[in-house]
Write an enzyme that holds these catalytic residues in place. Structure first.
Site, PDB file in Angstrom:
ATOM      1  CE  LYS A 351      46.177  16.208  32.727  1.00  0.00           C
ATOM      2  NZ  LYS A 351      45.684  16.898  31.809  1.00  0.00           N
ATOM      3  CE  LYS A 363      47.572  22.895  27.633  1.00  0.00           C
ATOM      4  NZ  LYS A 363      46.561  22.032  26.973  1.00  0.00           N
ATOM      5  CD  GLU A 438      49.595  17.136  29.623  1.00  0.00           C
ATOM      6  OE1 GLU A 438      48.844  17.151  30.652  1.00  0.00           O
ATOM      7  OE2 GLU A 438      49.572  17.306  28.349  1.00  0.00           O
ATOM      8  NE  ARG A 440      45.988  11.287  25.759  1.00  0.00           N
ATOM      9  CZ  ARG A 440      44.825  11.620  25.133  1.00  0.00           C
ATOM     10  NH1 ARG A 440      44.920  10.967  24.077  1.00  0.00           N
ATOM     11  NH2 ARG A 440      44.076  12.859  25.065  1.00  0.00           N
TER      12      ARG A 440
END
Length: 583
Positions: A351, A363, A438, A440
Site C-alpha cells: 500500500k 480523520k 481508501e 483497499r
C-alpha cells in the site's frame, strides 16, 4: 497564469465580480463575493488560482517543496563484522560487550561469579566487575546494561548486557546487537566485540542465525535518521568481532546477508520517516527507479502514469488519487536473476498512500492519527526495502515483482465522494461508503495487476485497519490467507527474521456486511471485524489460481516511544523470497 485585477467601489456593501484566467482563453472561472467595507475604499487584488481542476496545468510551473524542506544527504556507516574464536581477555579494542542471562549472574558465598567467563574477566579486573554489578543491582534482566571503563584488559571498556532468563530467539540476539550499538555510541567506540557468558547455550545449528541477528541489531541500533535535522552526529563504530559463534566463509556469508537485509530495513525506515511534503507519489516512484538503476543487472522498473492506469481500467485506484494535486504513480519493479532458470514467480504488493487525510470522511478527533498519516505508505516501504536487499543479495531461481499503487487521499472538488460507485480493473464495482477506507481501493487494482503478471504467489502488506491494532496491539501484524501452506512459509520466515505475525480468521460469513444494494460490494463493513472484512474485500481481486496473503501491519509500522518508523516487514519478505529461491 496569474492575473492582477484592480477594482474600486464606493458603497459599504458591494458585490465584486472576479475573473481569473488560465493561459487558455477557453478556461474561465468566476465567483461572487460580498464584502462589508468602509466607503470609498480602493483595493488592489492579486488573483492567483490556488487549485486547478486540470492537473496538467499545475505541473507546467516548477513547484518548490512545500516548506522548502529537503532531506540532507547521509552516508550510512559501513561496519566490518567478523567471527572470532579467541580468549575474551586477549581481545583488544574499545568495548567488550558480554551478553549475560540472569543465571549467569549467580554468585557464590564469597560474592564471586560462578560463570567461567565472568569469573575469568573479574579476576583480570581485581573483582571490580562483581562489585559494580552488585552496587548497581545488575541482575541480567532484559534491557539492563552497565559499562565499566577499567584498566587490566586489552579492551578499554567492559559492558554487561542483560538477556533475561535465556537467549534463544532471533529477536533476543537482535536486541543484544542493538544494546551493543547503544553502548558503542555512548562511548564513541570505533571497535567492539560481542560474546555470550554462556556460549554453550547456543546450539551449533543456530549459531549462524544468532550471529546474523546480532549483526543486524548492531547495524539497526547504530542507525539514527538525522536527514531532517539541522545537526547530526556520525557514529564512529567501524568494526565488530563476534566471539564464540564460529568462523569461516559460511559465517561471513551469513553476516553479509544480515548487513544487506539491515540496509534494506533502513531504506524502508527512511521512506516512512519522510514527510508527505517531501515524499510525494512522484518521489516514491523516483526512489523505486533508483533501485532499478542501482541493480540494473537484475532489476527493471516500469512506472505507469495516470493515463496508462486509465488504459488498464484502474478505476478504483484512480478514484482515490483524484483529489490530489500530486498525480498518482503506479510502480512496478521486476527482479530476475542474471542467469539460471526461474522456478518460482512471486509478487510483493505494498500500500502506497504517501498521505491519507481520510478524504471527505476526514480523520478527526483524538486517536485519528492524521498527523502520522505519512506512514500510510508503510507497506510500500517494506516492499521497496525488500527490493533493495534482494537486489544486493541476488537470490537464484526466483523472479520477484514489486508493485505499489502510489497516491495521496486528499479532499477537493474532483475527489471521490461517499456514495460514488467505482469500477476496478477486473470489472467489479464498489460502492464507496467511506472515503477513509481508501487503501483497499488502491490495493484492489494493484492485486489484479499483480495476478496478471503470471505469478505463483502474492503477498500484500498494508497499514490497512485500526481494527487490527485493537486486536493485536502495536508489535504484531495480522495475516490473512486461505492457503495453509503459504501461512506456514511466511510465518517460518517471520520467526527467522524476529518479526511477529499472527494468523487471523477469514470468516466468509462476514462478507454479508460487505454487500451493496447497487454495486458488487461496499468498501467497508463497519466496525465489527473490520480487519477481517478488509481482507475479504481484497480477496475479491485475487485470481483463484494464485496463492495470496494479506498482512495488516498498521500496528508495528511505527514506534511511538522512539517517534520513528520500524522498517517492519522488510526482513520477513526477504527471508520468504530467499526460502522460495534455489539457494
Amino acid at each position: 497564469m496569474a492575473v492582477t485585477l484592480v477594482t474600486s467601489f464606493a458603497s459599504s456593501s458591494s458585490r465584486l465580480h472576479f475573473r481569473s484566467f488560465s493561459s487558455s482563453p477557453s478556461s474561465l472561472s468566476s465567483c461572487f463575493v460580498r464584502f462589508q467595507l468602509p466607503s470609498r475604499l480602493r483595493l488592489a487584488f492579486a488573483v492567483t488560482p490556488l487549485y486547478c481542476s486540470s492537473r496538467a496545468m499545475a505541473h507546467t510551473i516548477p513547484q518548490a517543496t512545500l516548506g522548502l524542506t529537503h532531506a540532507n544527504s547521509v552516508d550510512h556507516p559501513k561496519i566490518s563484522f567478523s567471527g572470532k574464536e579467541i580468549d575474551v581477555t586477549e581481545w583488544k579494542g574499545d568495548i567488550l560487550a558480554v551478553g549475560v542471562t540472569e543465571k549467569d549472574m549467580t554468585k557464590d558465598a564469597n560474592s564471586k561469579f560462578e560463570n567461567p567467563i565472568l569469573k575469568k574477566l573479574d579476576a583480570h579486573l581485581g573483582g571490580l566487575l562483581a562489585d559494580v554489578s552488585s552496587e548497581e543491582d545488575f541482575s541480567g534482566k532484559p534491557g539492563q546494561s552497565t559499562v565499566l571503563r577499567l584498566p587490566g584488559l586489552g579492551s578499554k571498556r567492559v559492558g554487561l548486557i542483560g538477556l533475561g532468563k535465556s537467549a534463544s530467539s532471533p529477536s533476543a540476539f537482535q536486541s543484544l546487537g542493538e544494546a551493543v550499538a547503544a553502548a558503542a555510541k555512548a562511548s564513541q567506540a570505533s571497535s567492539a566485540a560481542v560474546v555470550l557468558a554462556s556460549s554453550e547455550s547456543v546450539s551449533n545449528e543456530s549459531k549462524l542465525s544468532s550471529a546474523s541477528a546480532i549483526a543486524s541489531g548492531t547495524v539497526l541500533g547504530l542507525f539514527e535518521d538525522s536527514r531532517y535535522k539541522s545537526e547530526s552526529k556520525k557514529p564512529s563504530l567501524k568494526s565488530v568481532d563476534i566471539i564464540g559463534f564460529g568462523t569461516g566463509p559460511e559465517l561471513e556469508k551469513k553476516l553479509k546477508y544480515a548487513e544487506d537485509v539491515s540496509y534494506g530495513v533502513i531504506f524502508g525506515k527512511e521512506l516512512v520517516n519522510s514527510p508527505a511534503n517531501v515524499l510525494t507519489p512522484a518521489v516514491l516512484a523516483e526512489e523505486a527507479s533508483k533501485l532499478a538503476s542501482m541493480y540494473s543487472d537484475v532489476m527493471t522498473a516500469n512506472i505507469l502514469n495516470e493515463e496508462q492506469c486509465k488504459e488498464l481500467k484502474m478505476g478504483s485506484y484512480l478514484a482515490v488519487a483524484a483529489a490530489s494535486a500530486n498525480p498518482p504513480h503506479f510502480i512496478h519493479l521486476v527482479y530476475k536473476p542474471s542467469s539460471g532458470p526461474v522456478k518460482t514467480k512471486l509478487a510483493l504488493v505494498g500500500k502506497g498512500l504517501t498521505f491519507d487525510s481520510g478524504g471527505y470522511n476526514i480523520k478527526t478527533g483524538p486517536g485519528c492519527l492524521i498527523e502520522l498519516m505519512k506512514f500510510d505508505m508503510g507497506g510500500s516501504a517494506a516492499v521497496l526495502g525488500a527490493a533493495k536487499a534482494i537486489g544486493q543479495i541476488k537470490p537464484p531461481g526466483v523472479e520477484v515483482h514489486f508493485i505499489v499503487a502510489a497516491c495521496e487521499n486528499m479532499i477537493s472538488g474532483t475527489g471521490m465522494r461517499p456514495g460514488d460507485i467505482l469500477t476496478a480493473s477486473n470489472g467489479k464495482t464498489i460502492e464507496v461508503n467511506n472515503t477513509d477506507a481508501e487503501g483497499r481501493l488502491t490495493l484492489a487494482d494493484a492485486l489484479v495487476y499483480a495476478c496478471n503478471q503470471g505469478v505463483d504467489k502474492v503477498v500484500d502488506l498494508a497499514t490497512l485497519t485500526g481494527a487490527c491494532i485493537i486486536a493485536l496491539g502495536n508489535s504484531m501484524a495480522g495475516i490473512y490467507t486461505p492457503s495453509d501452506e503459504l501461512a506456514k512459509e511466511v510465518i517460518a520466515a517471520s520467526e527467522r527474521s524476529g518479526e511477529k505475525l499472527w494468523r487471523m480468521p477469514m470468516e466468509e460469513s462476514y462478507w454479508e456486511m460487505m454487500k451493496s444494494g447497487v454495486a458488487d460490494m461496499v468498501n467497508t463493513g463497519g466496525r465489527a471485524g473490520g480487519s477481517i472484512t478488509a481482507a475479504l474485500f481484497l480477496k475479491q481481486f485475487v485470481s483463484d489460481k494464485v496463492e495470496w496473503m494479506h498482512i495488516d501491519m498498521a500496528g508495528p509500522v511505527w514506534n511511538e516511544k522512539k517517534k520513528t518508523a520500524t522498517g517492519f516487514g522488510v526482513a520477513t519478505l526477504v527471508e520468504w523470497v530467499q526460502n522460495n529461491s534455489s539457494s
